[in-house]
Scaffold this motif. Structure first.
Motif, PDB file in Angstrom:
ATOM      1  N   LEU A   1      23.697  45.436   5.497  1.00  0.00           N
ATOM      2  CA  LEU A   1      23.984  44.195   6.208  1.00  0.00           C
ATOM      3  C   LEU A   1      25.411  43.803   5.883  1.00  0.00           C
ATOM      4  N   ALA A   2      26.191  43.486   6.900  1.00  0.00           N
ATOM      5  CA  ALA A   2      27.599  43.159   6.673  1.00  0.00           C
ATOM      6  C   ALA A   2      28.073  42.129   7.683  1.00  0.00           C
ATOM      7  N   ASP A   3      28.997  41.292   7.258  1.00  0.00           N
ATOM      8  CA  ASP A   3      29.589  40.308   8.159  1.00  0.00           C
ATOM      9  C   ASP A   3      30.711  40.949   8.964  1.00  0.00           C
ATOM     10  N   VAL A   4      30.305  41.765   9.920  1.00  0.00           N
ATOM     11  CA  VAL A   4      31.225  42.432  10.840  1.00  0.00           C
ATOM     12  C   VAL A   4      30.610  42.368  12.235  1.00  0.00           C
TER      13      VAL A   4
ATOM     14  N   MET B   1      21.992  43.982  15.030  1.00  0.00           N
ATOM     15  CA  MET B   1      22.814  42.825  14.687  1.00  0.00           C
ATOM     16  C   MET B   1      21.920  41.666  14.307  1.00  0.00           C
ATOM     17  N   ARG B   2      22.506  40.687  13.633  1.00  0.00           N
ATOM     18  CA  ARG B   2      21.838  39.419  13.379  1.00  0.00           C
ATOM     19  C   ARG B   2      22.529  38.288  14.142  1.00  0.00           C
ATOM     20  N   SER B   3      23.797  38.511  14.476  1.00  0.00           N
ATOM     21  CA  SER B   3      24.566  37.547  15.263  1.00  0.00           C
ATOM     22  C   SER B   3      25.778  38.295  15.801  1.00  0.00           C
TER      23      SER B   3
ATOM     24  N   THR C   1      28.597  38.053  14.659  1.00  0.00           N
ATOM     25  CA  THR C   1      29.504  38.325  13.539  1.00  0.00           C
ATOM     26  C   THR C   1      28.804  38.990  12.357  1.00  0.00           C
ATOM     27  N   ARG C   2      27.530  39.282  12.496  1.00  0.00           N
ATOM     28  CA  ARG C   2      26.782  39.911  11.399  1.00  0.00           C
ATOM     29  C   ARG C   2      25.988  41.100  11.942  1.00  0.00           C
ATOM     30  N   SER C   3      26.197  42.268  11.328  1.00  0.00           N
ATOM     31  CA  SER C   3      25.577  43.497  11.814  1.00  0.00           C
ATOM     32  C   SER C   3      24.605  44.070  10.804  1.00  0.00           C
ATOM     33  N   ARG C   4      23.607  44.776  11.332  1.00  0.00           N
ATOM     34  CA  ARG C   4      22.612  45.460  10.518  1.00  0.00           C
ATOM     35  C   ARG C   4      22.541  46.904  10.994  1.00  0.00           C
TER      36      ARG C   4
ATOM     37  N   LEU D   1      26.785  42.991   2.389  1.00  0.00           N
ATOM     38  CA  LEU D   1      26.127  41.812   1.838  1.00  0.00           C
ATOM     39  C   LEU D   1      24.841  42.200   1.130  1.00  0.00           C
TER      40      LEU D   1
END
Length: 389
Positions: free
Chosen positions: A188-191, A212-214, A216-219, A260
């Motif tokens: 999980l990363a804020d990218v 993704m989670r948003s 700006t946040r990818s999974r 993250l």
């Protein structure tokens, strides 16, 4: 203490059930062995079917979901550098929405006090008693004191390792399980995500998934052997392997960044075919585990609640037991269909070296068929967006 329903577990399914019962004026108490902060810290999936969205809408708790959720009109399958982009919305008229399970849980938790959804966190040593009869009760320990709650029904929404399923005698239980010979390494990363849809990749090195989670946040996930250690995977190694497995269509769009969270999770299919025993009902992961391929875990838990909540409401408000008597068969029918789809995608997109060249050739043939068949794409699309409740 007395109540109508004791709900064990304050994950999404337990909280949804608690809210739906409270909305109908039925007393319930939710017991959770962890703290609220711990529950919110758990990283889980977040691709929502319409049925899950409808529950949040029914509760009037979908404002943030509608504002922040990301609709997905496509799902992509890749094989090396071959891309199959399935137009889910065009084929079905429906779509899924990306909105993290943590966010669903937060929305339900935040609204609980004002809606008189009573939750006891850090309830230790929860035990179920007299579940075969009409007067079950639950005991637990809190702040060094033992407590007892008498109820008419117990809903076990406490996950795979909780006490609810274990309370059913072995002589009355039946389960089916398949453990897969690999796990998923997740990062999980804020990218920003590399695609506007979820991407499932079949590669000679193994499966990969981009989600993704948003915005700006990818999974991301990678298939790894079951004995793999997370310590052997630096952030750079993960990003480099993702670029290889996801293929040229997406690798150039991957934005790297510090993790993250990183973890390795095993994959299994598990179905407990006793979702009701006496006054105990099981829902969610307490009754079934599906591979995350296809994003069915949270949605299956929500569909269980979509069946269980109105059944309990009918019992208490109309003195009608017919729906609770039908709960197990109704829920299991959908569980098996969703499990079939998760198994199908897992079998299609992962590397199974033990199947040899024949197995790999069959995957390629199936992907070629999907690429050129509207009927095959429709089948995937209607399962992906969620079968009717």
């Amino acid at each position: 203490m007395k109540t109508d329903v004791v709900i064990i577990g304050a994950g999404p399914s337990g909280l949804m059930l608690g809210h739906l019962l409270a909305q109908a004026g039925i007393d319930a108490v939710i017991l959770e062995r962890r703290s609220g902060e711990y529950v919110l810290s758990r990283i889980r999936a977040g691709v929502l079917e319409q049925g899950t969205i409808n529950i949040m809408k029914q509760l009037g708790l979908d404002e943030r979901l509608q504002a922040e959720g990301i609709p997905h009109d496509f799902v992509s399958l890749t094989d090396q550098d071959k891309l199959i982009k399935i137009p889910v919305r065009e084929l079905t008229g429906k779509h899924v929405v990306v909105y993290g399970q943590t966010e669903i849980t937060k929305d339900l938790m935040d609204a609980a006090p004002s809606r008189r959804v009573q939750t006891v966190y850090e309830a230790a040593d929860v035990a179920l008693h007299n579940i075969e009869g009409d007067a079950p009760f639950v005991t637990y320990e809190k702040d060094g004191e033992e407590h007892r709650i008498d109820a008419r029904f117990i809903a076990g929404c406490d996950g795979f390792h909780g006490p609810s399923r274990k309370a059913i005698p072995a002589s009355a239980s039946a389960s089916v399980e398949r453990v897969y010979p690999f796990g998923w390494l997740g990062i999980l990363a804020d990218v920003p995500p590399c695609a506007h849809e979820v991407v499932y990749a079949n590669h000679d090195n193994g499966f990969a998934l981009a989600s993704m989670r948003s915005n700006t946040r990818s999974r991301y996930y990678l298939q790894v052997p079951t004995n793999e250690k997370i310590e052997g995977w630096s952030d750079d190694r993960i990003w480099n392997e993702l670029k290889v497995r996801l293929g040229s269509e997406f690798s150039s769009n991957i934005t790297t960044g510090p993790a993250l969270e990183k973890s390795i999770a095993p994959l299994r299919s598990f179905i407990f075919e006793k979702m009701r025993y006496g006054s105990l009902f099981l829902a969610g992961d307490a009754a079934h585990i599906v591979p995350p391929t296809g994003a069915k875990g949270l949605n299956l838990a929500a569909s269980d609640i979509a069946y269980l909540a109105p059944a309990l409401i009918d019992f208490f408000k109309k003195n009608d037991p017919s729906a609770i008597d039908a709960y197990e068969a109704k829920a299991l029918a959908r569980v098996w269909k969703s499990s079939r789809f998760a198994w199908y995608l897992t079998s299609l997109m992962h590397s199974f070296p033990e199947d040899g060249d024949f197995g790999r050739k069959m995957q390629i043939a199936e992907l070629n068929y999907i690429a050129n068949s509207k009927a095959a794409q429709m089948s995937i699309a209607e399962n992906y967006i969620g079968l009717p409740l």
